[in-house]
Design an enzyme around this catalytic site. Structure first.
Site, PDB file in Angstrom:
ATOM      1  N   ILE A 149     -52.876 -72.913  -2.127  1.00 27.02           N
ATOM      2  CA  ILE A 149     -52.019 -72.872  -0.932  1.00 27.02           C
ATOM      3  C   ILE A 149     -50.558 -73.139  -1.315  1.00 27.02           C
ATOM      4  CG2 ILE A 149     -51.575 -73.935   1.326  1.00 27.02           C
ATOM      5  CD1 ILE A 149     -54.678 -74.467   1.415  1.00 27.02           C
ATOM      6  N   ASP A 168     -46.783 -81.147  -9.631  1.00 28.93           N
ATOM      7  CA  ASP A 168     -48.246 -81.089  -9.734  1.00 28.93           C
ATOM      8  C   ASP A 168     -48.601 -81.504 -11.157  1.00 28.93           C
ATOM      9  OD1 ASP A 168     -50.935 -80.327 -10.145  1.00 28.93           O
ATOM     10  OD2 ASP A 168     -50.788 -78.780  -8.597  1.00 28.93           O
ATOM     11  N   ALA A 228     -52.318 -80.416   4.776  1.00 28.79           N
ATOM     12  CA  ALA A 228     -53.401 -80.572   3.783  1.00 28.79           C
ATOM     13  C   ALA A 228     -54.442 -81.561   4.311  1.00 28.79           C
ATOM     14  CB  ALA A 228     -52.826 -81.021   2.454  1.00 28.79           C
ATOM     15  N   ARG A 229     -54.165 -82.852   4.178  1.00 29.86           N
ATOM     16  CA  ARG A 229     -55.108 -83.857   4.675  1.00 29.86           C
ATOM     17  C   ARG A 229     -54.364 -85.063   5.208  1.00 29.86           C
ATOM     18  NH1 ARG A 229     -58.129 -80.696   5.173  1.00 29.86           N
ATOM     19  NH2 ARG A 229     -60.298 -80.472   4.560  1.00 29.86           N
ATOM     20  N   ASP A 253     -50.482 -81.047  10.764  1.00 32.28           N
ATOM     21  CA  ASP A 253     -51.665 -80.311  11.221  1.00 32.28           C
ATOM     22  C   ASP A 253     -52.898 -81.193  11.080  1.00 32.28           C
ATOM     23  OD1 ASP A 253     -53.165 -77.994  12.053  1.00 32.28           O
ATOM     24  OD2 ASP A 253     -53.783 -77.718   9.967  1.00 32.28           O
ATOM     25  N   GLU A 258     -59.196 -87.898  13.035  1.00 36.74           N
ATOM     26  CA  GLU A 258     -59.127 -86.696  13.866  1.00 36.74           C
ATOM     27  C   GLU A 258     -60.245 -86.726  14.891  1.00 36.74           C
ATOM     28  OE1 GLU A 258     -58.937 -83.215  11.340  1.00 36.74           O
ATOM     29  OE2 GLU A 258     -57.092 -83.898  10.403  1.00 36.74           O
ATOM     30  N   HIS A 276     -55.381 -79.486  13.486  1.00 33.51           N
ATOM     31  CA  HIS A 276     -56.074 -79.019  12.272  1.00 33.51           C
ATOM     32  C   HIS A 276     -56.405 -77.512  12.376  1.00 33.51           C
ATOM     33  CE1 HIS A 276     -58.819 -80.495   8.780  1.00 33.51           C
ATOM     34  NE2 HIS A 276     -58.414 -79.263   8.557  1.00 33.51           N
ATOM     35  N   LEU A 277     -55.328 -76.729  12.489  1.00 33.90           N
ATOM     36  CA  LEU A 277     -55.502 -75.287  12.732  1.00 33.90           C
ATOM     37  C   LEU A 277     -55.245 -74.426  11.499  1.00 33.90           C
ATOM     38  CD1 LEU A 277     -53.813 -74.693  16.227  1.00 33.90           C
ATOM     39  CD2 LEU A 277     -56.226 -74.983  15.687  1.00 33.90           C
TER      40      LEU A 277
HETATM   41  N1  NAI Z   1     -55.132 -77.668   7.376  1.00 34.94           N
HETATM   42  C1  NAI Z   1     -56.169 -76.933   7.062  1.00 34.94           C
HETATM   43  O1  NAI Z   1     -56.869 -76.437   7.927  1.00 34.94           O
HETATM   44  C2  NAI Z   1     -56.494 -76.712   5.645  1.00 34.94           C
HETATM   45  C3  NAI Z   1     -56.239 -77.669   4.702  1.00 34.94           C
HETATM   46  N2  NAI Z   1     -56.558 -77.453   3.407  1.00 34.94           N
HETATM   47  C4  NAI Z   1     -56.247 -78.502   2.441  1.00 34.94           C
HETATM   48  O2  NAI Z   1     -55.176 -78.081   1.619  1.00 34.94           O
HETATM   49  C5  NAI Z   1     -55.245 -78.748   0.372  1.00 34.94           C
HETATM   50  C6  NAI Z   1     -54.959 -77.796  -0.771  1.00 34.94           C
HETATM   51  O3  NAI Z   1     -55.894 -76.749  -0.806  1.00 34.94           O
HETATM   52  P1  NAI Z   1     -55.873 -75.661  -1.994  1.00 34.94           P
HETATM   53  O4  NAI Z   1     -54.510 -75.252  -2.300  1.00 34.94           O
HETATM   54  O5  NAI Z   1     -56.867 -74.628  -1.654  1.00 34.94           O
HETATM   55  O6  NAI Z   1     -56.443 -76.573  -3.184  1.00 34.94           O
HETATM   56  P2  NAI Z   1     -56.228 -76.381  -4.751  1.00 34.94           P
HETATM   57  O7  NAI Z   1     -57.286 -77.163  -5.379  1.00 34.94           O
HETATM   58  O8  NAI Z   1     -56.056 -74.946  -5.082  1.00 34.94           O
HETATM   59  O9  NAI Z   1     -54.825 -77.103  -5.007  1.00 34.94           O
HETATM   60  C7  NAI Z   1     -54.644 -78.472  -4.975  1.00 34.94           C
HETATM   61  C8  NAI Z   1     -53.574 -78.801  -5.994  1.00 34.94           C
HETATM   62  O10 NAI Z   1     -53.264 -80.181  -5.887  1.00 34.94           O
HETATM   63  C9  NAI Z   1     -52.976 -80.647  -7.188  1.00 34.94           C
HETATM   64  N3  NAI Z   1     -53.077 -82.099  -7.245  1.00 34.94           N
HETATM   65  C10 NAI Z   1     -54.187 -82.867  -7.359  1.00 34.94           C
HETATM   66  N4  NAI Z   1     -53.841 -84.169  -7.412  1.00 34.94           N
HETATM   67  C11 NAI Z   1     -52.500 -84.210  -7.329  1.00 34.94           C
HETATM   68  C12 NAI Z   1     -51.565 -85.274  -7.328  1.00 34.94           C
HETATM   69  N5  NAI Z   1     -51.959 -86.538  -7.449  1.00 34.94           N
HETATM   70  N6  NAI Z   1     -50.249 -84.975  -7.210  1.00 34.94           N
HETATM   71  C13 NAI Z   1     -49.835 -83.685  -7.096  1.00 34.94           C
HETATM   72  N7  NAI Z   1     -50.685 -82.634  -7.121  1.00 34.94           N
HETATM   73  C14 NAI Z   1     -51.998 -82.900  -7.219  1.00 34.94           C
HETATM   74  C15 NAI Z   1     -53.991 -79.945  -8.044  1.00 34.94           C
HETATM   75  O11 NAI Z   1     -53.598 -79.908  -9.404  1.00 34.94           O
HETATM   76  C16 NAI Z   1     -54.015 -78.555  -7.441  1.00 34.94           C
HETATM   77  O12 NAI Z   1     -53.132 -77.691  -8.100  1.00 34.94           O
HETATM   78  C17 NAI Z   1     -56.621 -79.405   0.343  1.00 34.94           C
HETATM   79  O13 NAI Z   1     -56.493 -80.768   0.694  1.00 34.94           O
HETATM   80  C18 NAI Z   1     -57.365 -78.726   1.443  1.00 34.94           C
HETATM   81  O14 NAI Z   1     -58.380 -79.496   1.976  1.00 34.94           O
HETATM   82  C19 NAI Z   1     -57.112 -76.284   2.969  1.00 34.94           C
HETATM   83  C20 NAI Z   1     -57.389 -75.300   3.863  1.00 34.94           C
HETATM   84  C21 NAI Z   1     -57.156 -75.452   5.287  1.00 34.94           C
HETATM   85  O1  HPV Z   2     -60.677 -75.851   4.344  1.00 37.13           O
HETATM   86  C1  HPV Z   2     -60.159 -76.951   4.588  1.00 37.13           C
HETATM   87  O2  HPV Z   2     -59.960 -77.837   3.743  1.00 37.13           O
HETATM   88  C2  HPV Z   2     -59.764 -77.257   5.957  1.00 37.13           C
HETATM   89  O3  HPV Z   2     -59.142 -78.270   6.177  1.00 37.13           O
HETATM   90  C3  HPV Z   2     -60.186 -76.378   7.052  1.00 37.13           C
HETATM   91  O4  HPV Z   2     -60.922 -77.185   7.918  1.00 37.13           O
HETATM   92  P1  HPV Z   2     -61.829 -76.549   9.065  1.00 37.13           P
HETATM   93  O5  HPV Z   2     -62.873 -75.734   8.393  1.00 37.13           O
HETATM   94  O6  HPV Z   2     -60.922 -75.706   9.901  1.00 37.13           O
HETATM   95  O7  HPV Z   2     -62.402 -77.707   9.818  1.00 37.13           O
END
Ligand code: NAI
Ligand code: HPV
Length: 524
Positions: A149, A168, A228-229, A253, A258, A276-277
């Site tokens: 992302i 990162d 993210a979280r 988000d 939550e 959380h969209l």
């Molecule tokens: N709001 C939402 O609905 C959604 C939220 N997310 C959240 O977004 C976040 C990222 O997802 P992706 O990019 O797919 O994951 P990813 O695994 O591709 O990327 C995460 C990155 O964070 C880095 N990282 C880990 N620890 C770290 C630290 N201490 N300091 C800095 N960087 C660090 C990793 O090296 C990695 O490059 C996750 O927490 C995921 O749950 C993902 C999809 C939907």
């Molecule tokens: O994929 C993620 O990490 C998300 O945060 C998406 O959450 P959701 O499936 O929309 O409840």
């Protein structure tokens, strides 16, 4: 009939492969609605709402796989799942674009105050001077966490003419150069950025990453975004930095809890929020549901999964190459464990010949699972075998040798017990099958399958006849028999394959025959 519980809202289109399978029953209900039948489900599919706790895993003893239709698995107790032998998979890239786009929508909304202006106009006001924003063009964007992302956000930021700075600790220089981003330390990022967005998983290290100390290092007037979280930006610290005016605005988000209820952050005019969209688009939901549905289906058909959190990842190609050895290793583990019916301290595995070039992690886990299976009451499989071995004080090691020792490939297993050491060697021969070619110091050749009977005796005339007669008298048919000896007149072994398992009484009769030292049943 395989039963799958889908406990969070998921795209029907994505679930189609499971819904169409007549051998699978898909139940789309919350966990609380099926409490009485939790022990009947083989698979559980979730998003972020269902909390897969150790308690829930205990209540689902038949569970084999948890599929997360999304990225974050912080709602799943992965350690507990591993202990219980439950595979955890996710859909890592199905919602990347949607979440990156949502982040960007939040960023634009934040600096142009679109949500506030929207509410104002809907309230029949027309107050243009109250909603003067700033441009994104030329601003410094700090991205913390540069995975899927984070890197998509960077692409969009560059198209908007922003300067992108990335922190990162796991990002390789080569990848950063390829993407062309400015990689910096966290302190540098905090000092330079006009806008900071976080895209890391929630871990022990990232919880509170933007807390009081690091927020104090940011520029006055900084904007913050968390898609993210909840918890990566410490909500308590955020409140004080909003109160003292250091932070100009925040887009959230996600929240520590939550839904966030009546959280004080929601009272700030310059805090904009969504429930959380990030992943909530038609496209992302079809993508993630399709990914987990296909993976779960593969898993249930005994094929390898590619997006497991707690198993080594295997591509189809690699799986096809290792499959034969995976089965051979499992059988060798089962046989060795029954032969060495005593506590063991170490299992040493040597891969020789063609198998030494393959991905052996999975083969080793299969062997360990086979070995531990007769010894532990709970489920043991590739997911938890290494962990259970460690818990039981059984060390294991892998060695590799290019030389197959007379075979195109071979796996040699040495088990060190409290009182003895046992060695066996197996090979897989294409179109012929698995063969054990060395057993306990004897050259032999048998298939590790079915009801086996191992007899160690003195090499004397008439031994085979004596054993054959006793089994025949008790209506036990011998399917195959292989013999081996170290030297004429010395120690010898027989490995018989029987049509049915032997009962205890018959084992005792055989043990009483003069010149028979060991009788062991081996069930594979
Ligand atoms: N709001 C939402 O609905 C959604 C939220 N997310 C959240 O977004 C976040 C990222 O997802 P992706 O990019 O797919 O994951 P990813 O695994 O591709 O990327 C995460 C990155 O964070 C880095 N990282 C880990 N620890 C770290 C630290 N201490 N300091 C800095 N960087 C660090 C990793 O090296 C990695 O490059 C996750 O927490 C995921 O749950 C993902 C999809 C939907
Ligand atoms: O994929 C993620 O990490 C998300 O945060 C998406 O959450 P959701 O499936 O929309 O409840």
């Amino acid at each position: 009939m395989v039963r799958i519980l889908v406990s969070d809202a998921m795209s029907e289109e994505g679930l189609a492969p499971l819904l169409a399978d007549p051998t699978i029953e898909v139940v789309q209900k919350k966990v609380t609605e099926v409490e009485g039948e939790l022990d009947t489900f083989d698979a559980l599919l979730v998003r972020s709402a269902t909390k897969v706790t150790e308690q829930l895993l205990q209540n689902m003893p038949n569970l084999k796989i948890v599929g997360r239709a999304g990225v974050g698995v912080d709602n799943i107790d992965v350690d507990a799942a591993t202990r219980y032998g439950v595979v955890v998979i996710n859909a890592p890239n199905g919602n990347t674009i949607s979440t990156a786009e949502h982040t960007f929508a939040m960023m634009a909304s934040l600096v142009r105050r679109i949500p506030q202006a929207h509410i104002s106009v809907k309230s029949r006001e027309w107050n243009r001077s109250a909603f003067v924003g700033v441009e994104l063009f030329g601003k410094h964007l700090g991205i913390i966490g540069f995975g899927r992302i984070g890197s998509e956000v960077a692409k969009r930021a560059r198209a908007f003419g922003m300067h992108v700075h990335v922190y990162d600790p796991f990002l390789t220089k080569a990848r950063a150069e390829k993407i062309g981003v400015d990689v910096c330390t966290l302190d540098e990022l905090l000092a330079q950025a006009d806008i900071i967005t976080v895209h890391t998983p929630l871990t022990k290290e990232t919880k509170g990453l933007l807390g009081p100390k690091n927020l104090a290092k940011t520029k006055k007037g900084v904007y913050l975004i968390n898609c993210a979280r909840g918890g990566i930006i410490d909500e308590q610290a955020l409140l004080s930095f909003l109160e003292n005016g250091h932070v100009a605005g925040v887009a959230l988000d996600v929240f520590e809890q939550e839904p966030p209820g009546d959280h004080p952050l929601l009272s700030f005019d310059n805090v904009i929020v969504t429930p959380h969209l990030g992943a909530s688009t038609i496209e992302a939901q079809v993508n993630v549901a399709t990914q987990v549905a296909e993976e779960v289906l593969k898993f249930l058909q005994g094929k390898p999964v590619t997006s497991s959190i707690n198993l080594p990842t295997l591509s189809k190609d690699v799986y096809e190459k290792i499959q034969a050895f995976y089965t051979l290793a499992r059988k060798m583990g089962i046989v060795a464990s029954q032969y060495m019916s005593e506590p063991v301290q170490e299992i040493a595995i040597t891969y020789s010949g063609s198998v030494a070039d393959l991905e052996t992690t999975f083969i080793t886990r299969s062997l360990l699972a086979g070995f531990l299976k007769p010894r532990v009451a709970s489920t043991v499989n590739e997911v938890n075998a290494a962990m259970i071995a460690k818990e039981r004080g059984i060390a294991f090691s892998e060695k590799f040798s290019a030389n197959g020792n007379d075979y195109n490939n071979s796996i040699t297993l040495t088990v060190y017990g409290e009182n003895k050491t046992f060695t066996m060697k197996g090979t897989h021969i294409a179109h012929y099958g698995d063969r054990i070619v060395h057993f306990n110091g004897f050259a032999i050749d048998f298939a590790p399958e079915g009801h086996l009977l191992y007899i160690q005796h003195h090499d004397k005339p008439g031994m085979i006849g004596k054993v054959g007669n006793i089994l025949g008298d008790h209506q036990v048919n011998i399917a195959t028999m292989q013999v081996g000896r170290q030297e004429a007149g010395g120690k010898a072994i027989m490995m018989l394959s029987l049509d049915k398992p032997l009962d205890d009484a018959l084992v005792e009769i055989l043990e009483k025959i003069d010149d028979i030292d060991v009788v062991k049943r081996l069930e594979v």
